[in-house]
Design an enzyme around this catalytic site. Structure first.
Site, PDB file in Angstrom:
ATOM      1  N   ASP A   1       3.792   2.459   8.099  1.00 18.18           N
ATOM      2  CA  ASP A   1       2.431   1.949   7.929  1.00 18.18           C
ATOM      3  C   ASP A   1       2.411   0.645   7.133  1.00 18.18           C
ATOM      4  O   ASP A   1       2.014   0.611   5.977  1.00 18.18           O
ATOM      5  CB  ASP A   1       1.564   3.024   7.260  1.00 18.18           C
ATOM      6  CG  ASP A   1       0.075   2.749   7.402  1.00 18.18           C
ATOM      7  OD1 ASP A   1      -0.295   1.909   8.236  1.00 18.18           O
ATOM      8  OD2 ASP A   1      -0.702   3.375   6.656  1.00 18.18           O
TER       9      ASP A   1
ATOM     10  N   ASN B   1       2.929   7.062   2.991  1.00 12.21           N
ATOM     11  CA  ASN B   1       3.656   6.060   3.765  1.00 12.21           C
ATOM     12  C   ASN B   1       5.168   6.253   3.700  1.00 12.21           C
ATOM     13  O   ASN B   1       5.913   5.327   4.003  1.00 12.21           O
ATOM     14  CB  ASN B   1       3.321   4.652   3.264  1.00 12.21           C
ATOM     15  CG  ASN B   1       1.841   4.410   3.182  1.00 12.21           C
ATOM     16  OD1 ASN B   1       1.307   4.341   2.086  1.00 12.21           O
ATOM     17  ND2 ASN B   1       1.171   4.308   4.303  1.00 12.21           N
TER      18      ASN B   1
ATOM     19  N   ASP C   1       0.844  -1.200   0.000  1.00 12.65           N
ATOM     20  CA  ASP C   1       0.000   0.000   0.000  1.00 12.65           C
ATOM     21  C   ASP C   1       0.882   1.255   0.000  1.00 12.65           C
ATOM     22  O   ASP C   1       0.535   2.257   0.602  1.00 12.65           O
ATOM     23  CB  ASP C   1      -0.922   0.000   1.219  1.00 12.65           C
ATOM     24  CG  ASP C   1      -1.987   1.075   1.156  1.00 12.65           C
ATOM     25  OD1 ASP C   1      -2.457   1.397   0.041  1.00 12.65           O
ATOM     26  OD2 ASP C   1      -2.351   1.597   2.225  1.00 12.65           O
TER      27      ASP C   1
END
Length: 104
Positions: A54, A41, A36
């Protein structure tokens, strides 16, 4: 550090992108794919270092879909650098080149 999504002023945007890719490669070789990854992030530290954060949706690099998620991670980050920093990069081409390199 500051989230990359806040579009901090960078002296060397391409260098920061390259450092992100080094971290993605290290994670892959250690057995993890973020899954992701985006500008939300990535933390940029003083001196333009990077930290990937994350990781709750990570996949094993041995997962059957690992390359799909790895490709998407690289394309997402490269697209952001192209859009926000004007880095001359083809996100798809960079992802393919990256995958060839990490496959060994």
């Amino acid at each position: 550090g500051v989230e990359l999504s806040e579009v901090p002023e960078l002296e060397d945007p391409r260098g920061v992108l390259d450092r992100v890719l080094v971290e993605v490669e290290k994670a892959f070789k250690a057995g993890a794919v973020h899954g992701d990854l985006s500008e939300y992030n990535v933390m940029v530290t003083e001196g333009e270092g990077v930290v990937l954060i994350d990781w709750p949706q990570w996949f094993s690099s041995a997962h059957p879909q690992a390359e799909l998620y790895l490709r998407r991670d690289v394309e997402n980050v490269a697209s952001f650098f192209r859009r926000k920093y004007g880095v001359e990069v083809d996100p798809r081409g960079l992802a393919e080149e990256f995958l060839r390199r990490v496959r060994g």
